[in-house]
Design a protein around this motif. Sequence first.
Motif, PDB file in Angstrom:
ATOM      1  N   ASP A   1       0.866  -1.088   0.038  1.00 38.89           N
ATOM      2  CA  ASP A   1       0.156   0.061   0.120  1.00 38.89           C
ATOM      3  C   ASP A   1       0.749   1.235  -0.139  1.00 38.89           C
ATOM      4  O   ASP A   1       0.538   2.229  -0.572  1.00 38.89           O
ATOM      5  CB  ASP A   1      -0.846  -0.130   1.114  1.00 38.89           C
ATOM      6  N   ALA A   2       1.963   1.367   0.826  1.00 40.82           N
ATOM      7  CA  ALA A   2       2.825   2.390   0.725  1.00 40.82           C
ATOM      8  C   ALA A   2       3.463   2.894  -0.414  1.00 40.82           C
ATOM      9  O   ALA A   2       3.540   3.754  -0.992  1.00 40.82           O
ATOM     10  CB  ALA A   2       4.011   2.120   1.778  1.00 40.82           C
ATOM     11  N   VAL A   3       3.739   1.443  -1.417  1.00 46.86           N
ATOM     12  CA  VAL A   3       4.237   1.837  -2.585  1.00 46.86           C
ATOM     13  C   VAL A   3       3.571   2.297  -3.550  1.00 46.86           C
ATOM     14  O   VAL A   3       3.684   3.240  -4.325  1.00 46.86           O
ATOM     15  CB  VAL A   3       4.969   0.292  -3.154  1.00 46.86           C
TER      16      VAL A   3
ATOM     17  N   GLN B   1       0.589   4.138  -2.869  1.00 45.43           N
ATOM     18  CA  GLN B   1       0.522   5.515  -2.557  1.00 45.43           C
ATOM     19  C   GLN B   1       1.449   6.749  -2.769  1.00 45.43           C
ATOM     20  O   GLN B   1       1.409   7.550  -3.460  1.00 45.43           O
ATOM     21  CB  GLN B   1       0.254   5.643  -0.923  1.00 45.43           C
ATOM     22  N   SER B   2       2.880   5.987  -2.800  1.00 45.55           N
ATOM     23  CA  SER B   2       3.631   6.810  -3.283  1.00 45.55           C
ATOM     24  C   SER B   2       3.966   7.025  -4.816  1.00 45.55           C
ATOM     25  O   SER B   2       4.295   8.146  -5.292  1.00 45.55           O
ATOM     26  CB  SER B   2       5.052   6.307  -2.755  1.00 45.55           C
ATOM     27  N   ARG B   3       3.377   5.981  -5.714  1.00 46.89           N
ATOM     28  CA  ARG B   3       3.532   6.172  -7.130  1.00 46.89           C
ATOM     29  C   ARG B   3       2.297   6.842  -7.626  1.00 46.89           C
ATOM     30  O   ARG B   3       2.000   7.435  -8.735  1.00 46.89           O
ATOM     31  CB  ARG B   3       3.595   4.815  -7.643  1.00 46.89           C
ATOM     32  N   THR B   4       0.999   6.851  -6.788  1.00 44.40           N
ATOM     33  CA  THR B   4      -0.368   7.156  -7.516  1.00 44.40           C
ATOM     34  C   THR B   4      -1.005   8.132  -6.524  1.00 44.40           C
ATOM     35  O   THR B   4      -1.930   8.764  -6.675  1.00 44.40           O
ATOM     36  CB  THR B   4      -1.137   6.153  -7.820  1.00 44.40           C
ATOM     37  N   GLY B   5      -0.224   8.820  -5.358  1.00 42.70           N
ATOM     38  CA  GLY B   5      -1.060   9.261  -4.355  1.00 42.70           C
ATOM     39  C   GLY B   5      -1.787  10.610  -4.815  1.00 42.70           C
ATOM     40  O   GLY B   5      -2.735  11.011  -4.461  1.00 42.70           O
TER      41      GLY B   5
ATOM     42  N   ARG C   1       0.746   4.184 -14.059  1.00 42.18           N
ATOM     43  CA  ARG C   1       1.628   4.046 -12.990  1.00 42.18           C
ATOM     44  C   ARG C   1       1.621   2.466 -12.479  1.00 42.18           C
ATOM     45  O   ARG C   1       2.728   1.934 -12.153  1.00 42.18           O
ATOM     46  CB  ARG C   1       1.297   4.815 -11.758  1.00 42.18           C
TER      47      ARG C   1
END
Length: 103
Positions: free
Chosen positions: A28-30, A32-36, A89
Motif C-alpha cells: 500500500d505504501a508503494v 500510495q507513493s506512485r499514485t497518491g 503507473r
Amino acid sequence: MNVISQTSFTLQQGDVQRIMLAHRDASDAVVQSRTGVWRKLRIASMAGVPLLALVAAGIKTSPGMQISFTLMLLLGLLFYVSNWRIKQRMYEMGPAARSRANR
C-alpha cells in the motif's frame, strides 16, 4: 525428496497474520507513493461534479450555468486523465516492469 503433504509447519496464526499485514502495508505504501497525487485529484473530481450539478441547478442565469457546466466538463476530464495516469503507473509497477527488467 520432501513432499509438502509430508511436511509439518510450525507457524503460528499470529505470526502469519503479522507477516501478511506487513506485506499489505508495504504494498500500500508503494502504491500510495506512485499514485497518491493522482488518486487525490480523481477523488476531488468525483466529489466536485455532483456539487457543481447542485449549484448549476440552483442558478437561473445563463452565464452561471455555462460556467458550472464548463467546470463539470473540466472535472470530468480531470477524472479521466487521473484515472489513466493511475493505470499507467500501476502498469509500470506490474508484471511488465519485471519482464522489462529481465531483458
